[in-house]
Design an enzyme around this catalytic site. Structure first.
Site, PDB file in Angstrom:
ATOM      1  N   LYS A  54       0.847  -1.206   0.000  1.00 33.14           N
ATOM      2  CA  LYS A  54       0.000   0.000   0.000  1.00 33.14           C
ATOM      3  C   LYS A  54       0.881   1.254   0.000  1.00 33.14           C
ATOM      4  CE  LYS A  54      -3.674  -2.567   2.275  1.00 33.14           C
ATOM      5  NZ  LYS A  54      -4.385  -2.970   3.494  1.00 33.14           N
ATOM      6  N   GLN A  98      -4.400  -1.713   9.769  1.00 30.48           N
ATOM      7  CA  GLN A  98      -4.386  -3.046   9.170  1.00 30.48           C
ATOM      8  C   GLN A  98      -4.975  -4.067  10.144  1.00 30.48           C
ATOM      9  OE1 GLN A  98      -3.591  -3.628   6.002  1.00 30.48           O
ATOM     10  NE2 GLN A  98      -3.834  -5.838   6.108  1.00 30.48           N
ATOM     11  N   ASP A 121     -11.035   2.652   4.457  1.00 24.25           N
ATOM     12  CA  ASP A 121     -11.334   1.213   4.434  1.00 24.25           C
ATOM     13  C   ASP A 121     -12.844   0.968   4.383  1.00 24.25           C
ATOM     14  OD1 ASP A 121      -9.480  -0.865   4.342  1.00 24.25           O
ATOM     15  OD2 ASP A 121      -8.787  -0.473   6.388  1.00 24.25           O
TER      16      ASP A 121
HETATM   17  N1  GUN Z   1      -6.928  -7.088   6.441  1.00 22.09           N
HETATM   18  C1  GUN Z   1      -7.356  -7.847   5.401  1.00 22.09           C
HETATM   19  N2  GUN Z   1      -7.993  -7.077   4.502  1.00 22.09           N
HETATM   20  C2  GUN Z   1      -7.961  -5.824   4.970  1.00 22.09           C
HETATM   21  C3  GUN Z   1      -8.450  -4.573   4.468  1.00 22.09           C
HETATM   22  O1  GUN Z   1      -9.075  -4.477   3.404  1.00 22.09           O
HETATM   23  N3  GUN Z   1      -8.203  -3.492   5.243  1.00 22.09           N
HETATM   24  C4  GUN Z   1      -7.538  -3.582   6.427  1.00 22.09           C
HETATM   25  N4  GUN Z   1      -7.368  -2.465   7.130  1.00 22.09           N
HETATM   26  N5  GUN Z   1      -7.091  -4.716   6.921  1.00 22.09           N
HETATM   27  C5  GUN Z   1      -7.290  -5.822   6.183  1.00 22.09           C
END
Ligand code: GUN
Length: 295
Positions: A54, A98, A121
């Site tokens: 990211k 995350q 998110d």
């Molecule tokens: N863990 C697995 N998928 C995601 C996501 O789309 N966003 C976040 N913040 N954590 C994740």
């Protein structure tokens, strides 16, 4: 029949190219640089890979990134304080914590702390509510990426029977809500199956569009798929590692068997995964524009 491969990597790079132009325009016209804050708790290798990816994508697109790495012993109060600081920081337009978080931290309290206007998110209950009623908020990245994959690869969603296997808050439940909306790129009839559904194959065999988000390698076998269906594989199951230590990923779909039955299918890797990051970037640019009223 051999299925058409839906190339998520290619479609994601199209989205990112569009965003790169938009980021340039925002800088030139408004001196606005979108900023994304990422918070990673602990040392889960997969989470590190995702977050690094990211951050790298931000750099490529000209989006500023602010990263906070925290030990797995961080307290909930400390994490909340860090989020509040990012909430107050005008250079930060998007905040991503995350997941998963260590067991001693209440995930739902953490997600509620993020300013809904910076919730790129789309996990804050305000944005979840907006998604359910079809209002504009932030859509969660993986489901939004699936919708874009379908639209951009010209799969007809309107009136299609979409069968989703998996009911997670991150994929199953939101993709159902997105595709059932009375909106273009949606208007589907939606069925959700899960671990307590008695005969999953009975449902999957009726799907025009089958979305597999179960978290079990090769769960969807050829005999569970209708001839000519479109199959979207959200699985990213680690089934081993290479000599160099890189993870070997397997999807939730038995690709080799299903590709002889389906009309189109997403590969793993290179299907849904790249779209998730592209949508995160899209949400970050959108958050920056909303913060300045320049949408
Ligand atoms: N863990 C697995 N998928 C995601 C996501 O789309 N966003 C976040 N913040 N954590 C994740």
């Amino acid at each position: 029949m051999t299925a058409r491969i839906i190339d998520g990597k290619h479609i994601a790079s199209q989205v990112k190219q569009e965003l790169e132009g938009e980021v340039r325009r925002l800088k030139e016209k408004f001196n606005l640089v979108p900023g994304l804050a990422t918070i990673l708790v602990g040392d889960d290798p997969a989470s590190h890979v995702y977050v690094n990816s990211k951050i790298r994508t931000c750099e490529k697109l000209g989006i500023a990134s602010f990263h906070k790495q925290l030990g797995s012993d961080v307290t909930e109060a400390e994490l909340i304080e860090i989020i509040q600081r990012f909430n107050a920081d005008s250079a930060v337009h998007g905040i991503l914590v995350q997941l998963p978080l260590p067991g001693h931290i209440d995930e739902s309290r953490i997600l509620m702390t993020i300013d809904p206007g910076k919730d790129v998110d789309g996990f804050h209950p305000i944005n979840v509510g907006k998604m359910v009623v079809g209002d504009t908020g932030f859509l969660p990245c993986t489901p939004a990426g699936i919708q874009q994959l379908l639209i951009r690869s010209k799969v007809s969603i309107e009136g299609a029977h979409v069968v989703i296997v998996g009911r997670s808050n991150i994929v199953g439940k939101p993709i159902a809500n997105i595709l059932v909306q009375k909106q273009s790129g949606a208007n589907a009839t939606v069925t959700i199956c899960h671990s307590r559904t008695p005969d999953i194959a009975e449902h999957t065999r009726r799907a025009d569009i089958l979305i597999a988000a179960i978290g079990k390698p090769k769960f969807i076998q050829a005999e569970m798929v209708k001839k000519g269906a479109v199959v979207i594989d959200v699985g990213t199951n680690r089934v081993g590692s290479t000599k160099e230590g890189k993870s070997i990923l397997a999807g939730d779909v038995d690709f080799d068997g299903v590709q002889d039955i389906a009309a189109a299918i997403t590969p793993v890797p290179g299907g849904v995964g790249p779209m998730t990051i592209a949508m995160l970037m899209l949400n970050t640019v959108k958050a920056a524009k909303l913060s300045q009223g320049t949408v």
